[in-house]
Design an enzyme around this catalytic site. Structure first.
Site, PDB file in Angstrom:
ATOM      1  N   SER A   1       0.851  -1.192   0.000  1.00  0.00           N
ATOM      2  CA  SER A   1       0.000   0.000   0.000  1.00  0.00           C
ATOM      3  C   SER A   1       0.880   1.232   0.000  1.00  0.00           C
ATOM      4  O   SER A   1       2.073   1.166   0.352  1.00  0.00           O
ATOM      5  CB  SER A   1      -0.894   0.011   1.236  1.00  0.00           C
ATOM      6  OG  SER A   1      -1.539   1.262   1.395  1.00  0.00           O
TER       7      SER A   1
ATOM      8  N   TYR B   1      -2.707  -1.497  10.311  1.00  0.00           N
ATOM      9  CA  TYR B   1      -2.702  -1.747   8.874  1.00  0.00           C
ATOM     10  C   TYR B   1      -1.407  -1.242   8.246  1.00  0.00           C
ATOM     11  O   TYR B   1      -0.766  -1.946   7.445  1.00  0.00           O
ATOM     12  CB  TYR B   1      -3.905  -1.051   8.247  1.00  0.00           C
ATOM     13  CG  TYR B   1      -4.041  -1.259   6.761  1.00  0.00           C
ATOM     14  CD1 TYR B   1      -4.424  -2.489   6.240  1.00  0.00           C
ATOM     15  CD2 TYR B   1      -3.791  -0.213   5.872  1.00  0.00           C
ATOM     16  CE1 TYR B   1      -4.552  -2.683   4.871  1.00  0.00           C
ATOM     17  CE2 TYR B   1      -3.921  -0.391   4.502  1.00  0.00           C
ATOM     18  CZ  TYR B   1      -4.303  -1.625   4.011  1.00  0.00           C
ATOM     19  OH  TYR B   1      -4.428  -1.803   2.654  1.00  0.00           O
TER      20      TYR B   1
END
Length: 275
Positions: free
Chosen positions: A145, A158
């Site tokens: 990400s 995350y």
């Protein structure tokens, strides 16, 4: 030089929705057969039908990347069904909303089990299959990400898993370079997928889930856009895929200037608190 993808096989985890599902369809459009893996078999079958409608073969496999036997079984079925594995996309994962203090340790552990260890399980089972196929188109893709580069408030767990995935990608890129296996990390920004809904579900009654902030419009992308960039990176392999050049420049700037990053994240947190 562009590689011919016709009749090659890609195995995709987390393929029932979002980027995984979009990548399956995009790869089929490029001539690839697809093995789809996720826990939700009924959704996998929907994606498999889309692949078949494009004239390509598809196999849907129920697989929880948290389970060693499931992941081993996934690659056994892929090999038995197609006799080859050319590309693997480790995509399974989820997020949750919460400050470091509001997110209990068990929630951190569970996310690492899926996002990080689930990726490791997938990669460790994939590499022997890629070596056995060994015809010059062997590639691992890992869905990291943009937040692998900077800690975002309300997404600490995350971000940590995505940074860990990125580190594994970098190490394996060097470790496998002389064995003919390419390693590519994928760094999407906010997409219009089920991610937000699932993040709220995993957050439960956590007060942070009520303070969700959306990705700025300038950075939003569709899952299909990300999938197209992934297919391009399979045709012409590169170390990293950044579907949003703007997000790449922003990440580079914040990495180069920690004070600027701290100021930006401080303002971002204030906006979240103000609702």
């Amino acid at each position: 030089m562009s590689r011919n993808l016709t009749d090659k096989l890609i195995v995709i985890t987390g393929a029932s929705s979002g980027i995984g599902a979009a990548t399956a369809v995009a790869c089929a459009s490029a001539g690839m057969d697809v093995v789809l893996a996720a826990r939700r078999v009924e959704k996998l079958e929907d994606v498999a039908q889309q692949v078949r409608s494009l004239g390509r073969r598809a196999l849907a496999v129920a697989c929880d990347v948290n389970r060693d036997d499931d992941v081993a079984g996934l690659f056994e079925r892929a090999w038995d069904g197609f006799g080859r594995v050319d590309v693997v996309f480790a995509n399974a994962g989820y997020g949750l909303f919460g400050t470091v203090m509001e997110t209990d340790l068990q929630a951190h552990r569970e996310m690492f089990e899926t996002n990080y260890y689930g990726t490791l399980r997938t990669l460790r089972e994939a590499v022997p299959c890629l070596k056995k196929t060994g015809d010059g188109l062997s590639q691992l893709l890992i869905c990291s990400s943009v937040v692998s580069e900077v800690g975002i408030p309300m997404f600490s767990a995350y971000c940590a898993t995505k940074a860990a995935q990125d580190s594994v990608a970098g190490a394996m890129r060097a470790e496998l370079s002389d064995e003919g296996i390419l390693v590519t990390s994928v760094h999407p920004v906010g997409t219009s997928t089920e991610f937000g809904k699932q993040a709220r579900e995993h957050s439960g009654d956590n007060a942070a889930s009520k303070r969700e902030s959306n990705t700025p419009k300038a950075f939003e992308q569709t899952a299909e856009h990300v999938a197209d960039k992934i297919v391009t990176a399979i045709r012409r392999p590169i170390p990293e895929v950044w579907p949003s050049p703007l997000s790449r420049y922003a990440a580079a700037l914040t990495t180069a200037s920690p004070r600027l990053a701290a100021w930006v994240m401080h303002r971002h947190m204030r906006k979240i608190n103000q609702g």
